[in-house]
Write a protein that holds these residues in place. Structure first.
Motif, mmCIF file in Angstrom:
data_model
loop_
_atom_site.group_PDB
_atom_site.id
_atom_site.type_symbol
_atom_site.label_atom_id
_atom_site.label_comp_id
_atom_site.label_asym_id
_atom_site.label_seq_id
_atom_site.Cartn_x
_atom_site.Cartn_y
_atom_site.Cartn_z
ATOM 1 N N ALA A 123 6.349 80.263 56.856
ATOM 2 C CA ALA A 123 7.336 79.202 57.076
ATOM 3 C C ALA A 123 7.166 78.078 56.047
ATOM 4 O O ALA A 123 8.153 77.561 55.511
ATOM 5 C CB ALA A 123 7.208 78.654 58.492
ATOM 6 N N MET A 124 5.926 77.710 55.752
ATOM 7 C CA MET A 124 5.689 76.670 54.743
ATOM 8 C C MET A 124 6.149 77.109 53.362
ATOM 9 O O MET A 124 6.743 76.322 52.618
ATOM 10 C CB MET A 124 4.210 76.280 54.713
ATOM 11 C CG MET A 124 3.773 75.451 55.899
ATOM 12 S SD MET A 124 2.099 74.835 55.747
ATOM 13 C CE MET A 124 1.171 76.272 56.171
ATOM 14 N N LEU A 125 5.877 78.357 53.027
ATOM 15 C CA LEU A 125 6.338 78.862 51.733
ATOM 16 C C LEU A 125 7.858 78.897 51.652
ATOM 17 O O LEU A 125 8.440 78.578 50.618
ATOM 18 C CB LEU A 125 5.763 80.259 51.487
ATOM 19 C CG LEU A 125 4.296 80.319 51.098
ATOM 20 C CD1 LEU A 125 3.807 81.752 51.068
ATOM 21 C CD2 LEU A 125 4.085 79.663 49.749
ATOM 22 N N LEU A 126 8.511 79.260 52.735
ATOM 23 C CA LEU A 126 9.969 79.285 52.770
ATOM 24 C C LEU A 126 10.546 77.876 52.608
ATOM 25 O O LEU A 126 11.499 77.668 51.850
ATOM 26 C CB LEU A 126 10.460 79.906 54.071
ATOM 27 C CG LEU A 126 11.967 80.033 54.244
ATOM 28 C CD1 LEU A 126 12.543 80.966 53.195
ATOM 29 C CD2 LEU A 126 12.296 80.525 55.634
ATOM 30 N N ILE A 127 9.958 76.910 53.286
ATOM 31 C CA ILE A 127 10.422 75.530 53.165
ATOM 32 C C ILE A 127 10.208 75.014 51.745
ATOM 33 O O ILE A 127 11.075 74.348 51.166
ATOM 34 C CB ILE A 127 9.725 74.637 54.206
ATOM 35 C CG1 ILE A 127 10.225 74.998 55.611
ATOM 36 C CG2 ILE A 127 9.957 73.162 53.921
ATOM 37 C CD1 ILE A 127 9.439 74.354 56.729
ATOM 38 N N ALA A 128 9.042 75.317 51.154
ATOM 39 C CA ALA A 128 8.774 74.883 49.779
ATOM 40 C C ALA A 128 9.754 75.532 48.809
ATOM 41 O O ALA A 128 10.246 74.883 47.882
ATOM 42 C CB ALA A 128 7.337 75.217 49.406
ATOM 43 N N TRP A 129 10.042 76.814 49.008
ATOM 44 C CA TRP A 129 10.982 77.504 48.130
ATOM 45 C C TRP A 129 12.375 76.889 48.253
ATOM 46 O O TRP A 129 13.059 76.694 47.250
ATOM 47 C CB TRP A 129 11.015 78.995 48.481
ATOM 48 C CG TRP A 129 11.968 79.772 47.640
ATOM 49 C CD1 TRP A 129 11.799 80.155 46.349
ATOM 50 C CD2 TRP A 129 13.254 80.232 48.038
ATOM 51 N NE1 TRP A 129 12.897 80.841 45.922
ATOM 52 C CE2 TRP A 129 13.807 80.906 46.931
ATOM 53 C CE3 TRP A 129 13.987 80.151 49.217
ATOM 54 C CZ2 TRP A 129 15.057 81.476 46.984
ATOM 55 C CZ3 TRP A 129 15.231 80.723 49.255
ATOM 56 C CH2 TRP A 129 15.756 81.382 48.144
#
Length: 101
Positions: free
Chosen positions: A22-28
């Motif tokens: 989820a954090m990687l998706l938000i950062a992307w």
């Protein structure tokens, strides 16, 4: 057969991996934002120093209260507990401030 400790370990690992995803998706998604979507932040930059002074005051009061509580508690067990709480609080404040950069 899976034991309950192994089951909880698997669940914790899956939750951790889900949070990381989820954090990687938000950062992307944040990296893909066009510049005009960030224009609404411009008015808040003028008051940033005002809020920085309030945060400094708040953190000073928290530290002063923690130091006073540490002086009042004479039992070593209580002092150790307060030191742990202080370390957790200090770490969380640092993480919050670093996330604002």
């Amino acid at each position: 057969m899976i034991t309950s400790s192994m089951n909880s370990l698997i669940v914790r690992m899956l939750l951790t991996l889900g949070a990381m995803l989820a954090m990687l998706l938000i950062a992307w998604m944040a990296l893909r934002l066009p510049a005009n979507h960030l224009d609404w932040l411009a008015p808040t930059r003028a008051t940033a120093t005002y809020y920085a002074w309030w945060r400094v005051l708040l953190y000073t009061l928290i530290f002063t209260g923690w130091a006073a509580a540490l002086r009042i508690r004479q039992a070593p067990v209580d002092q150790q507990r307060l030191k742990r709480l202080g370390l957790i609080g200090f770490s969380s404040i640092i993480l919050v401030e670093l996330s604002r950069v």
